[in-house]
Design a protein around this motif. Structure first.
Motif, PDB file in Angstrom:
ATOM      1  N   VAL A 162       0.833  -1.204   0.000  1.00 24.10           N
ATOM      2  CA  VAL A 162       0.000   0.000   0.000  1.00 24.10           C
ATOM      3  C   VAL A 162       0.869   1.257   0.000  1.00 24.10           C
ATOM      4  CG1 VAL A 162      -1.688   1.307   1.350  1.00 24.10           C
ATOM      5  CG2 VAL A 162      -1.968  -1.156   1.048  1.00 24.10           C
ATOM      6  N   THR A 163       2.014   1.203   0.641  1.00 27.45           N
ATOM      7  CA  THR A 163       2.944   2.338   0.602  1.00 27.45           C
ATOM      8  C   THR A 163       3.358   2.631  -0.836  1.00 27.45           C
ATOM      9  OG1 THR A 163       3.798   1.904   2.823  1.00 27.45           O
ATOM     10  CG2 THR A 163       5.203   3.175   1.337  1.00 27.45           C
ATOM     11  N   TYR A 164       3.719   1.593  -1.581  1.00 31.89           N
ATOM     12  CA  TYR A 164       4.101   1.787  -2.984  1.00 31.89           C
ATOM     13  C   TYR A 164       2.950   2.394  -3.784  1.00 31.89           C
ATOM     14  CZ  TYR A 164       7.737  -1.612  -1.688  1.00 31.89           C
ATOM     15  OH  TYR A 164       8.763  -2.270  -1.075  1.00 31.89           O
TER      16      TYR A 164
ATOM     17  N   TYR B 177      -1.159   8.092  -5.469  1.00 38.04           N
ATOM     18  CA  TYR B 177      -1.903   9.051  -4.642  1.00 38.04           C
ATOM     19  C   TYR B 177      -0.927   9.869  -3.793  1.00 38.04           C
ATOM     20  CZ  TYR B 177      -5.605   5.820  -5.984  1.00 38.04           C
ATOM     21  OH  TYR B 177      -6.464   5.023  -6.706  1.00 38.04           O
ATOM     22  N   PRO B 178       0.017  10.555  -4.436  1.00 40.48           N
ATOM     23  CA  PRO B 178       1.024  11.305  -3.668  1.00 40.48           C
ATOM     24  C   PRO B 178       0.436  12.442  -2.843  1.00 40.48           C
ATOM     25  CG  PRO B 178       1.135  11.865  -5.999  1.00 40.48           C
ATOM     26  CD  PRO B 178       0.207  10.697  -5.887  1.00 40.48           C
TER      27      PRO B 178
ATOM     28  N   PRO C  62     -13.786  11.415  -5.768  1.00 39.49           N
ATOM     29  CA  PRO C  62     -13.748  10.043  -6.276  1.00 39.49           C
ATOM     30  C   PRO C  62     -12.309   9.595  -6.505  1.00 39.49           C
ATOM     31  CG  PRO C  62     -14.385  11.554  -8.012  1.00 39.49           C
ATOM     32  CD  PRO C  62     -14.323  12.369  -6.753  1.00 39.49           C
ATOM     33  N   LEU C  63     -12.024   8.338  -6.219  1.00 33.39           N
ATOM     34  CA  LEU C  63     -10.668   7.832  -6.338  1.00 33.39           C
ATOM     35  C   LEU C  63     -10.200   7.879  -7.789  1.00 33.39           C
ATOM     36  CD1 LEU C  63     -10.739   4.696  -4.016  1.00 33.39           C
ATOM     37  CD2 LEU C  63      -9.587   6.864  -3.588  1.00 33.39           C
ATOM     38  N   ALA C  64      -8.971   8.323  -7.980  1.00 31.36           N
ATOM     39  CA  ALA C  64      -8.394   8.287  -9.321  1.00 31.36           C
ATOM     40  C   ALA C  64      -8.257   6.828  -9.741  1.00 31.36           C
ATOM     41  CB  ALA C  64      -7.032   8.965  -9.320  1.00 31.36           C
TER      42      ALA C  64
ATOM     43  N   LEU D 257       2.123   1.478   8.025  1.00 35.02           N
ATOM     44  CA  LEU D 257       1.864   2.723   7.296  1.00 35.02           C
ATOM     45  C   LEU D 257       2.325   3.934   8.096  1.00 35.02           C
ATOM     46  CD1 LEU D 257      -1.664   2.192   5.683  1.00 35.02           C
ATOM     47  CD2 LEU D 257       0.581   2.026   4.604  1.00 35.02           C
ATOM     48  N   TRP D 258       2.183   3.860   9.401  1.00 41.82           N
ATOM     49  CA  TRP D 258       2.633   4.977  10.234  1.00 41.82           C
ATOM     50  C   TRP D 258       4.153   5.112  10.167  1.00 41.82           C
ATOM     51  CZ3 TRP D 258       5.475   5.459  14.869  1.00 41.82           C
ATOM     52  CH2 TRP D 258       5.395   6.720  15.467  1.00 41.82           C
ATOM     53  N   LEU D 259       4.850   3.985  10.108  1.00 46.29           N
ATOM     54  CA  LEU D 259       6.311   4.015  10.034  1.00 46.29           C
ATOM     55  C   LEU D 259       6.807   4.467   8.665  1.00 46.29           C
ATOM     56  CD1 LEU D 259       7.189   0.710  11.931  1.00 46.29           C
ATOM     57  CD2 LEU D 259       7.628   3.042  12.711  1.00 46.29           C
ATOM     58  N   THR D 260       6.119   4.065   7.595  1.00 42.21           N
ATOM     59  CA  THR D 260       6.602   4.366   6.248  1.00 42.21           C
ATOM     60  C   THR D 260       6.091   5.691   5.700  1.00 42.21           C
ATOM     61  OG1 THR D 260       4.774   3.095   5.275  1.00 42.21           O
ATOM     62  CG2 THR D 260       6.855   1.926   5.668  1.00 42.21           C
ATOM     63  N   LEU D 261       4.867   6.059   6.050  1.00 39.62           N
ATOM     64  CA  LEU D 261       4.253   7.259   5.476  1.00 39.62           C
ATOM     65  C   LEU D 261       3.897   8.316   6.515  1.00 39.62           C
ATOM     66  CD1 LEU D 261       1.760   5.590   2.943  1.00 39.62           C
ATOM     67  CD2 LEU D 261       3.962   6.657   2.417  1.00 39.62           C
ATOM     68  N   ASP D 262       4.174   8.015   7.786  1.00 40.00           N
ATOM     69  CA  ASP D 262       3.743   8.900   8.872  1.00 40.00           C
ATOM     70  C   ASP D 262       2.238   9.126   8.781  1.00 40.00           C
ATOM     71  OD1 ASP D 262       4.116  10.370  11.166  1.00 40.00           O
ATOM     72  OD2 ASP D 262       4.481  12.250  10.107  1.00 40.00           O
ATOM     73  N   TRP D 263       1.530   8.055   8.482  1.00 39.22           N
ATOM     74  CA  TRP D 263       0.072   8.069   8.312  1.00 39.22           C
ATOM     75  C   TRP D 263      -0.490   6.851   9.017  1.00 39.22           C
ATOM     76  CZ3 TRP D 263      -3.855   5.026   6.813  1.00 39.22           C
ATOM     77  CH2 TRP D 263      -5.068   5.641   6.494  1.00 39.22           C
TER      78      TRP D 263
END
Length: 212
Positions: free
Chosen positions: A16-18, A24-25, A31-33, A87-93
């Motif tokens: 999901v990070t990739y 979705y940067p 609506p989702l791209a 996700l919190w570790l990789t994206l701070d999310w």
């Protein structure tokens, strides 16, 4: 078994990070791209494959159906919690537990604040661990028990799918979508029904065993 759940959770977070970095940067928004080509079908298949992996491990971890089902509950809960930690570790999310997220895409988007799947995961780990780690107890599950627990699960899923449908046509970042779109009372009704029935049934069974 738990190590397997952690590994699959990290694998899920990495994929999901990739996807988020590549497609979705600027964050998720409805609506989702659309994903290019057949990538959406690939992603749906990956989601299903993750569940198959957990089910296969649970099948090997138990000696009979109920023990295997309990193992699956534990694995699913660990997988989900590790996913968000990853996700919190990789994206701070996510920024907070109140951040809205797309939980599943099958058959339509499930949406809810991060605390919702985390609460379900904690309940699954607790209930599954109790059954799995107490094989000496006679865990008799009746048809009524299955009906109540399945109904509770459907209420929870319905709350998440309803939220997804409510904000699917909006054009705001998912993180900024109105929290009121998530039916909190509906969700908690389902979770408390499932947990409450489980605790009551186990307490009643323990009382019956003590008297016999």
């Amino acid at each position: 078994m738990c190590v397997f759940g952690v590994a699959v959770g990290w694998f899920e977070a990495a994929v999901v990070t990739y996807l988020r970095v590549a497609y979705y940067p600027d964050g998720l928004r409805f609506p989702l791209a659309p994903l290019p080509g057949n990538l959406l079908r690939v992603e749906l298949a990956r989601e299903a494959a993750s569940i198959v992996l957990l089910a296969a491990c649970a099948r090997l971890a138990g000696r009979h159906f109920l023990e295997r089902f309990a193992a699956f509950m534990v694995l699913f809960g660990i997988w989900d919690l590790v996913y968000y930690a990853g996700l919190w570790l990789t994206l701070d999310w996510p920024a907070s537990l109140a951040t809205l997220d797309i939980l599943f895409l099958i058959p339509t988007p499930w949406v809810g604040p991060v605390w919702a799947p985390c609460a379900v995961s904690v309940a699954l780990i607790g209930g599954g661990s109790w059954i799995y780690l107490t094989p000496e107890r006679e865990h008799r599950v009746t048809a009524l028990d299955w009906v109540v627990e399945i109904a509770a699960g459907l209420v929870i899923i319905g709350a998440m799918m309803t939220a997804g449908h409510a904000i699917e046509g909006s054009a705001v970042p998912l993180d900024d979508a109105a929290a009121r779109e998530f039916p909190v009372a509906w969700f908690w009704a389902g979770l408390l029904l499932g947990v409450g029935w489980f605790v009551w049934r186990e307490a009643r069974a323990a009382g019956s065993s003590a008297r016999s």
